[in-house]
Design a protein around this motif. Sequence first.
Motif, PDB file in Angstrom:
ATOM      1  N   PRO A 168      94.509  74.469  27.242  1.00 46.77           N
ATOM      2  CA  PRO A 168      94.384  73.805  28.540  1.00 46.77           C
ATOM      3  C   PRO A 168      95.666  73.099  28.999  1.00 46.77           C
ATOM      4  O   PRO A 168      95.924  73.014  30.198  1.00 46.77           O
ATOM      5  CB  PRO A 168      93.242  72.797  28.326  1.00 46.77           C
ATOM      6  CG  PRO A 168      93.049  72.694  26.855  1.00 46.77           C
ATOM      7  CD  PRO A 168      93.545  73.961  26.265  1.00 46.77           C
ATOM      8  N   PHE A 169      96.467  72.631  28.037  1.00 45.98           N
ATOM      9  CA  PHE A 169      97.652  71.867  28.434  1.00 45.98           C
ATOM     10  C   PHE A 169      98.770  72.754  28.988  1.00 45.98           C
ATOM     11  O   PHE A 169      99.721  72.262  29.578  1.00 45.98           O
ATOM     12  CB  PHE A 169      98.147  70.996  27.270  1.00 45.98           C
ATOM     13  CG  PHE A 169      97.197  69.875  26.982  1.00 45.98           C
ATOM     14  CD1 PHE A 169      97.201  68.737  27.775  1.00 45.98           C
ATOM     15  CD2 PHE A 169      96.258  69.963  25.971  1.00 45.98           C
ATOM     16  CE1 PHE A 169      96.305  67.698  27.554  1.00 45.98           C
ATOM     17  CE2 PHE A 169      95.354  68.934  25.731  1.00 45.98           C
ATOM     18  CZ  PHE A 169      95.375  67.802  26.529  1.00 45.98           C
ATOM     19  N   TYR A 170      98.635  74.058  28.795  1.00 46.97           N
ATOM     20  CA  TYR A 170      99.591  74.988  29.403  1.00 46.97           C
ATOM     21  C   TYR A 170      99.389  75.000  30.917  1.00 46.97           C
ATOM     22  O   TYR A 170     100.325  74.751  31.689  1.00 46.97           O
ATOM     23  CB  TYR A 170      99.390  76.380  28.806  1.00 46.97           C
ATOM     24  CG  TYR A 170     100.238  77.473  29.414  1.00 46.97           C
ATOM     25  CD1 TYR A 170     101.627  77.371  29.439  1.00 46.97           C
ATOM     26  CD2 TYR A 170      99.639  78.613  29.955  1.00 46.97           C
ATOM     27  CE1 TYR A 170     102.403  78.388  29.990  1.00 46.97           C
ATOM     28  CE2 TYR A 170     100.399  79.635  30.495  1.00 46.97           C
ATOM     29  CZ  TYR A 170     101.788  79.515  30.520  1.00 46.97           C
ATOM     30  OH  TYR A 170     102.550  80.520  31.055  1.00 46.97           O
ATOM     31  N   SER A 171      98.169  75.237  31.350  1.00 43.16           N
ATOM     32  CA  SER A 171      97.867  75.189  32.788  1.00 43.16           C
ATOM     33  C   SER A 171      98.160  73.803  33.341  1.00 43.16           C
ATOM     34  O   SER A 171      98.685  73.659  34.448  1.00 43.16           O
ATOM     35  CB  SER A 171      96.389  75.513  33.035  1.00 43.16           C
ATOM     36  OG  SER A 171      96.085  76.772  32.521  1.00 43.16           O
ATOM     37  N   ALA A 172      97.817  72.794  32.549  1.00 42.77           N
ATOM     38  CA  ALA A 172      98.012  71.420  33.018  1.00 42.77           C
ATOM     39  C   ALA A 172      99.500  71.124  33.255  1.00 42.77           C
ATOM     40  O   ALA A 172      99.853  70.409  34.195  1.00 42.77           O
ATOM     41  CB  ALA A 172      97.435  70.438  32.017  1.00 42.77           C
ATOM     42  N   ALA A 173     100.375  71.703  32.399  1.00 39.09           N
ATOM     43  CA  ALA A 173     101.813  71.481  32.567  1.00 39.09           C
ATOM     44  C   ALA A 173     102.275  72.068  33.906  1.00 39.09           C
ATOM     45  O   ALA A 173     103.035  71.437  34.658  1.00 39.09           O
ATOM     46  CB  ALA A 173     102.586  72.107  31.409  1.00 39.09           C
ATOM     47  N   PHE A 174     101.800  73.276  34.227  1.00 34.12           N
ATOM     48  CA  PHE A 174     102.114  73.864  35.538  1.00 34.12           C
ATOM     49  C   PHE A 174     101.628  72.939  36.654  1.00 34.12           C
ATOM     50  O   PHE A 174     102.343  72.667  37.621  1.00 34.12           O
ATOM     51  CB  PHE A 174     101.446  75.241  35.691  1.00 34.12           C
ATOM     52  CG  PHE A 174     102.284  76.373  35.188  1.00 34.12           C
ATOM     53  CD1 PHE A 174     103.382  76.828  35.920  1.00 34.12           C
ATOM     54  CD2 PHE A 174     101.985  76.995  33.971  1.00 34.12           C
ATOM     55  CE1 PHE A 174     104.159  77.877  35.449  1.00 34.12           C
ATOM     56  CE2 PHE A 174     102.765  78.032  33.494  1.00 34.12           C
ATOM     57  CZ  PHE A 174     103.853  78.483  34.221  1.00 34.12           C
ATOM     58  N   GLY A 175     100.399  72.453  36.490  1.00 41.84           N
ATOM     59  CA  GLY A 175      99.823  71.566  37.493  1.00 41.84           C
ATOM     60  C   GLY A 175     100.691  70.339  37.705  1.00 41.84           C
ATOM     61  O   GLY A 175     101.021  69.957  38.836  1.00 41.84           O
ATOM     62  N   GLU A 176     101.113  69.739  36.587  1.00 41.72           N
ATOM     63  CA  GLU A 176     101.926  68.524  36.626  1.00 41.72           C
ATOM     64  C   GLU A 176     103.226  68.754  37.403  1.00 41.72           C
ATOM     65  O   GLU A 176     103.592  67.969  38.281  1.00 41.72           O
ATOM     66  CB  GLU A 176     102.252  68.153  35.180  1.00 41.72           C
ATOM     67  CG  GLU A 176     102.016  66.752  34.721  1.00 41.72           C
ATOM     68  CD  GLU A 176     100.795  66.037  35.232  1.00 41.72           C
ATOM     69  OE1 GLU A 176      99.740  66.174  34.611  1.00 41.72           O
ATOM     70  OE2 GLU A 176     100.900  65.331  36.245  1.00 41.72           O
ATOM     71  N   LEU A 177     103.903  69.868  37.064  1.00 43.51           N
ATOM     72  CA  LEU A 177     105.209  70.127  37.676  1.00 43.51           C
ATOM     73  C   LEU A 177     105.060  70.496  39.153  1.00 43.51           C
ATOM     74  O   LEU A 177     105.834  70.036  39.994  1.00 43.51           O
ATOM     75  CB  LEU A 177     105.953  71.217  36.907  1.00 43.51           C
ATOM     76  CG  LEU A 177     106.263  70.872  35.446  1.00 43.51           C
ATOM     77  CD1 LEU A 177     107.277  71.838  34.851  1.00 43.51           C
ATOM     78  CD2 LEU A 177     106.780  69.451  35.305  1.00 43.51           C
ATOM     79  N   GLU A 178     104.059  71.302  39.462  1.00 43.99           N
ATOM     80  CA  GLU A 178     103.824  71.653  40.867  1.00 43.99           C
ATOM     81  C   GLU A 178     103.510  70.396  41.670  1.00 43.99           C
ATOM     82  O   GLU A 178     103.956  70.247  42.807  1.00 43.99           O
ATOM     83  CB  GLU A 178     102.646  72.650  40.976  1.00 43.99           C
ATOM     84  CG  GLU A 178     102.903  74.017  40.333  1.00 43.99           C
ATOM     85  CD  GLU A 178     103.820  74.924  41.149  1.00 43.99           C
ATOM     86  OE1 GLU A 178     104.520  74.417  42.052  1.00 43.99           O
ATOM     87  OE2 GLU A 178     103.833  76.143  40.872  1.00 43.99           O
ATOM     88  N   LEU A 179     102.757  69.510  41.058  1.00 46.48           N
ATOM     89  CA  LEU A 179     102.397  68.268  41.752  1.00 46.48           C
ATOM     90  C   LEU A 179     103.652  67.436  42.032  1.00 46.48           C
ATOM     91  O   LEU A 179     103.823  66.902  43.124  1.00 46.48           O
ATOM     92  CB  LEU A 179     101.400  67.476  40.895  1.00 46.48           C
ATOM     93  CG  LEU A 179     100.804  66.212  41.523  1.00 46.48           C
ATOM     94  CD1 LEU A 179     100.071  66.538  42.821  1.00 46.48           C
ATOM     95  CD2 LEU A 179      99.835  65.525  40.552  1.00 46.48           C
ATOM     96  N   ARG A 180     104.536  67.377  41.044  1.00 44.65           N
ATOM     97  CA  ARG A 180     105.770  66.613  41.253  1.00 44.65           C
ATOM     98  C   ARG A 180     106.619  67.213  42.353  1.00 44.65           C
ATOM     99  O   ARG A 180     107.367  66.525  43.039  1.00 44.65           O
ATOM    100  CB  ARG A 180     106.605  66.579  39.970  1.00 44.65           C
ATOM    101  CG  ARG A 180     106.010  65.603  38.990  1.00 44.65           C
ATOM    102  CD  ARG A 180     106.982  65.282  37.914  1.00 44.65           C
ATOM    103  NE  ARG A 180     106.237  64.716  36.778  1.00 44.65           N
ATOM    104  CZ  ARG A 180     106.814  64.217  35.713  1.00 44.65           C
ATOM    105  NH1 ARG A 180     108.117  64.215  35.610  1.00 44.65           N
ATOM    106  NH2 ARG A 180     106.085  63.719  34.749  1.00 44.65           N
ATOM    107  N   LEU A 181     106.536  68.562  42.483  1.00 44.68           N
ATOM    108  CA  LEU A 181     107.321  69.228  43.534  1.00 44.68           C
ATOM    109  C   LEU A 181     106.591  69.160  44.875  1.00 44.68           C
ATOM    110  O   LEU A 181     107.062  69.706  45.870  1.00 44.68           O
ATOM    111  CB  LEU A 181     107.569  70.695  43.136  1.00 44.68           C
ATOM    112  CG  LEU A 181     108.500  70.876  41.932  1.00 44.68           C
ATOM    113  CD1 LEU A 181     108.480  72.312  41.435  1.00 44.68           C
ATOM    114  CD2 LEU A 181     109.932  70.451  42.287  1.00 44.68           C
ATOM    115  N   GLY A 182     105.434  68.518  44.876  1.00 48.00           N
ATOM    116  CA  GLY A 182     104.688  68.350  46.133  1.00 48.00           C
ATOM    117  C   GLY A 182     103.816  69.541  46.491  1.00 48.00           C
ATOM    118  O   GLY A 182     103.275  69.614  47.585  1.00 48.00           O
ATOM    119  N   HIS A 183     103.679  70.507  45.586  1.00 51.20           N
ATOM    120  CA  HIS A 183     102.832  71.672  45.864  1.00 51.20           C
ATOM    121  C   HIS A 183     101.400  71.373  45.442  1.00 51.20           C
ATOM    122  O   HIS A 183     100.929  71.864  44.415  1.00 51.20           O
ATOM    123  CB  HIS A 183     103.336  72.914  45.112  1.00 51.20           C
ATOM    124  CG  HIS A 183     104.785  73.182  45.332  1.00 51.20           C
ATOM    125  ND1 HIS A 183     105.611  73.783  44.404  1.00 51.20           N
ATOM    126  CD2 HIS A 183     105.592  72.926  46.403  1.00 51.20           C
ATOM    127  CE1 HIS A 183     106.841  73.878  44.862  1.00 51.20           C
ATOM    128  NE2 HIS A 183     106.860  73.359  46.082  1.00 51.20           N
TER     129      HIS A 183
END
Lengths: 113, 425
Positions: B375-390
């Motif tokens: 789960p933390f693999y998808s979560a890492a994508f989520g985290e970074l996309e969120l930081r980029l405002g996506h």
Amino acid sequence: MPEFAYLYRGGTRPESPQQAQQVMQKWIAWMKDLAEHGHMVDRGQPLERSGKIVQGANKSVIDGPFAEAKDVVGGFTLIKANDISEAAELAKNCPILERGGHVEVRPIMQMSM
Amino acid sequence: MGAAGAAPEGIDHLFRREHGRMVATVSRIFGMHNLKLAEDAVQDAFCRALEVWKVRGLPENPSAWLITAAKNRALDVIRRERTARRFAPELDRELRSEWTLVQAVEEQFSANAIRDDLLRMMFSCCHPAMPEDAQVALILNILCGFGVAEIAAAFMLTPAASTKRITRAKQILARSKRLFEVTSRRDFAARLPAVHRALYLLFNAGYHGASAEAAVRGELCREAIRLARAVVEHPLGAVPETHAVCALMCLNAARISARLDFAGNLLSLFEQDRRRWDQALIAQGLAFLESSAAGANISEYHVEAAIAAVHARAPTVEATSWDEIVTLYRLLMQIRPSPVVALNQAIAICQSAGASAGLAALQAIEHADRLAAYPFYSAAFGELELRLGHRESARGHFRTALGLARNPEEQRFFSRRLAACEGRI
């Protein structure tokens, strides 16, 4: 205050040391609770599951008891309580109930004057 | 008492811990081919102790009581079975004669012999014919007193799969004829890496584990540390790699209590209250790390301990030397490359070089398919996309993570991150 005997019957053996640990801790807590609330008269004794039975006019000695495992008395404790319903209520917290065993609550017979 | 029994833990772990040492000692007397008989004898002894203690209360020295009970039970079994069975070849003759029996058994139960038996059994469990996960399950079962059901819960196995794993491993162990001998320097050194690895996996099963119960995961970490300490306290075990294993366990374990907030919610490294990190464990970990810095070889354990030390020393997330962590992960990728290491490296890159660089690193992970269920693999994508405002993309990734969550804490954690995408937190 009237006294009662708790007879512990049956109950399965723990399947792992981890479970034995949990069973142990529950018993310690239960006994402590009885003592702290002033119900403990005598912690009593554990009993071996088998022994001898001496019976009959001819005084024969046989191995026993042959009761089913779930009915064999494994130990006893003496407590005091206001009445039998309180004694039974207290027994509801006995950890043996979680392991398929049961507690028999028997009033100690009083000599009435 | 030996290393394992040194901690004054009361009776919290008494049965579990004594179990390992008792099975090791009794199977040394009975011979490994009689492992089952040894386990049954110890179980009988423990059940008797339980029957008496639960009514009478604990004796003054419960450990000594258990040892005596196991010894007596072993004597009973030997007397009953000695015409039909062969016991440990090196003891067999002494056990056959009533003249020598009691003394021979007493000797095996002496404090020193018992201490070594724990290590003998630990090394025996790391048998090369067994897969690593079977070694870990066996250590948990025999040395840590975990039952089949508890092991199933710890590794998210079905009870049947757990039983099968342990039964097979025990067959291999029983065929190995005797306990691993911990006095031979050469044999010891040859088996030691497998022991390190098994203890490391045991620790990780607790630290990153899937078990639904936080208490179980904590137990696994504590057991791993206990056993690792037993190895490092043995003269032949006190090599740099063992110190490194101890260091990484202590330094990571120091953060365990801070990983859940008071409501039982999982907190990422970024959210943790660092005042709740266990400073005593950090100090021990740093001391182990220092002792590990001998010799020329840098193991994966050295690098992981060094990473944990950087975190442990940093007062805040911002003050963390992320460049140093990226470098250490790069080194770890050379020593033991894995998608999980690459994932952690990508997160560190994000911290040191920004979210875009982190995302690029995340997308470049090789064999990422092996992370599909993590789960933390998808979560890492989520985290970074969120930081980029996506936000939209982030939401999708957190939803995937939520679907993969393995326990209630993870579920709540990903739900919270999902809510963050809506700007509600």
